[in-house]
Design a protein around this motif. Structure first.
Motif, PDB file in Angstrom:
ATOM      1  N   MET A   1     -10.901  41.554 130.967  1.00  0.00           N
ATOM      2  CA  MET A   1     -11.476  40.256 130.730  1.00  0.00           C
ATOM      3  C   MET A   1     -12.584  40.018 131.754  1.00  0.00           C
ATOM      4  O   MET A   1     -12.381  40.195 132.947  1.00  0.00           O
ATOM      5  CB  MET A   1     -10.396  39.191 130.840  1.00  0.00           C
ATOM      6  N   PHE A   2     -13.736  39.634 131.311  1.00  0.00           N
ATOM      7  CA  PHE A   2     -14.897  39.392 132.171  1.00  0.00           C
ATOM      8  C   PHE A   2     -14.984  37.922 132.537  1.00  0.00           C
ATOM      9  O   PHE A   2     -14.981  37.054 131.671  1.00  0.00           O
ATOM     10  CB  PHE A   2     -16.176  39.833 131.455  1.00  0.00           C
ATOM     11  N   ILE A   3     -15.034  37.650 133.828  1.00  0.00           N
ATOM     12  CA  ILE A   3     -15.183  36.278 134.300  1.00  0.00           C
ATOM     13  C   ILE A   3     -16.581  36.149 134.904  1.00  0.00           C
ATOM     14  O   ILE A   3     -16.859  36.763 135.938  1.00  0.00           O
ATOM     15  CB  ILE A   3     -14.112  35.924 135.351  1.00  0.00           C
ATOM     16  N   PRO A   4     -17.449  35.395 134.267  1.00  0.00           N
ATOM     17  CA  PRO A   4     -18.815  35.284 134.788  1.00  0.00           C
ATOM     18  C   PRO A   4     -18.837  34.487 136.102  1.00  0.00           C
ATOM     19  O   PRO A   4     -18.109  33.506 136.267  1.00  0.00           O
ATOM     20  CB  PRO A   4     -19.562  34.535 133.693  1.00  0.00           C
ATOM     21  N   ILE A   5     -19.652  34.940 137.040  1.00  0.00           N
ATOM     22  CA  ILE A   5     -19.816  34.254 138.318  1.00  0.00           C
ATOM     23  C   ILE A   5     -21.261  33.780 138.402  1.00  0.00           C
ATOM     24  O   ILE A   5     -22.188  34.560 138.223  1.00  0.00           O
ATOM     25  CB  ILE A   5     -19.504  35.184 139.495  1.00  0.00           C
ATOM     26  N   THR A   6     -21.418  32.515 138.655  1.00  0.00           N
ATOM     27  CA  THR A   6     -22.748  31.954 138.783  1.00  0.00           C
ATOM     28  C   THR A   6     -23.190  32.061 140.232  1.00  0.00           C
ATOM     29  O   THR A   6     -22.469  31.658 141.148  1.00  0.00           O
ATOM     30  CB  THR A   6     -22.746  30.465 138.366  1.00  0.00           C
ATOM     31  N   LEU A   7     -24.369  32.629 140.447  1.00  0.00           N
ATOM     32  CA  LEU A   7     -24.884  32.750 141.795  1.00  0.00           C
ATOM     33  C   LEU A   7     -25.589  31.456 142.189  1.00  0.00           C
ATOM     34  O   LEU A   7     -26.768  31.259 141.911  1.00  0.00           O
ATOM     35  CB  LEU A   7     -25.847  33.931 141.901  1.00  0.00           C
ATOM     36  N   THR A   8     -24.846  30.605 142.828  1.00  0.00           N
ATOM     37  CA  THR A   8     -25.406  29.343 143.299  1.00  0.00           C
ATOM     38  C   THR A   8     -26.097  29.584 144.642  1.00  0.00           C
ATOM     39  O   THR A   8     -25.848  30.595 145.308  1.00  0.00           O
ATOM     40  CB  THR A   8     -24.289  28.297 143.483  1.00  0.00           C
ATOM     41  N   PRO A   9     -26.962  28.676 145.060  1.00  0.00           N
ATOM     42  CA  PRO A   9     -27.602  28.837 146.367  1.00  0.00           C
ATOM     43  C   PRO A   9     -26.586  28.943 147.514  1.00  0.00           C
ATOM     44  O   PRO A   9     -26.799  29.689 148.467  1.00  0.00           O
ATOM     45  CB  PRO A   9     -28.452  27.581 146.502  1.00  0.00           C
ATOM     46  N   ALA A  10     -25.483  28.237 147.416  1.00  0.00           N
ATOM     47  CA  ALA A  10     -24.458  28.313 148.456  1.00  0.00           C
ATOM     48  C   ALA A  10     -23.826  29.707 148.505  1.00  0.00           C
ATOM     49  O   ALA A  10     -23.582  30.256 149.586  1.00  0.00           O
ATOM     50  CB  ALA A  10     -23.383  27.263 148.215  1.00  0.00           C
ATOM     51  N   LEU A  11     -23.557  30.295 147.350  1.00  0.00           N
ATOM     52  CA  LEU A  11     -22.974  31.630 147.294  1.00  0.00           C
ATOM     53  C   LEU A  11     -23.960  32.671 147.816  1.00  0.00           C
ATOM     54  O   LEU A  11     -23.577  33.578 148.566  1.00  0.00           O
ATOM     55  CB  LEU A  11     -22.535  31.972 145.871  1.00  0.00           C
ATOM     56  N   ILE A  12     -25.211  32.546 147.453  1.00  0.00           N
ATOM     57  CA  ILE A  12     -26.242  33.469 147.932  1.00  0.00           C
ATOM     58  C   ILE A  12     -26.366  33.360 149.456  1.00  0.00           C
ATOM     59  O   ILE A  12     -26.465  34.372 150.152  1.00  0.00           O
ATOM     60  CB  ILE A  12     -27.587  33.197 147.233  1.00  0.00           C
ATOM     61  N   SER A  13     -26.322  32.145 149.983  1.00  0.00           N
ATOM     62  CA  SER A  13     -26.387  31.942 151.436  1.00  0.00           C
ATOM     63  C   SER A  13     -25.199  32.589 152.128  1.00  0.00           C
ATOM     64  O   SER A  13     -25.351  33.218 153.177  1.00  0.00           O
ATOM     65  CB  SER A  13     -26.424  30.452 151.763  1.00  0.00           C
ATOM     66  N   LEU A  14     -24.009  32.445 151.543  1.00  0.00           N
ATOM     67  CA  LEU A  14     -22.817  33.058 152.109  1.00  0.00           C
ATOM     68  C   LEU A  14     -22.946  34.582 152.136  1.00  0.00           C
ATOM     69  O   LEU A  14     -22.605  35.225 153.140  1.00  0.00           O
ATOM     70  CB  LEU A  14     -21.574  32.646 151.313  1.00  0.00           C
TER      71      LEU A  14
END
Length: 65
Positions: A1-14
């Motif tokens: 099962m594929f769970i899409p992950i959205t690359l938010t600015p906070a995640l990119i910063s992390l």
């Protein structure tokens, strides 16, 4: 099962912070392991990405000279 992950600015910063953290500790530990001629440690630190944990362990267990 594929769970899409959205690359938010906070995640990119992390991710950027974690990569920088790893590179800094890895660089310091590789430098000292090469200077102290610890080939096995050098190879393990170079290959394994542990978010700085393995380099920190090396630096703590092998006193800086």
């Amino acid at each position: 099962m594929f769970i899409p992950i959205t690359l938010t600015p906070a995640l990119i910063s992390l991710i950027v912070v974690l990569v920088a953290w790893e590179l800094i500790w890895k660089g310091i530990a590789l430098w000292y392991s090469a200077r102290n001629k610890h080939k096995a440690w050098f190879i393990f630190i170079l290959i394994l990405n542990t978010l700085g944990i393995l380099p920190i362990i090396y630096l703590l267990t092998h006193k800086l000279k």
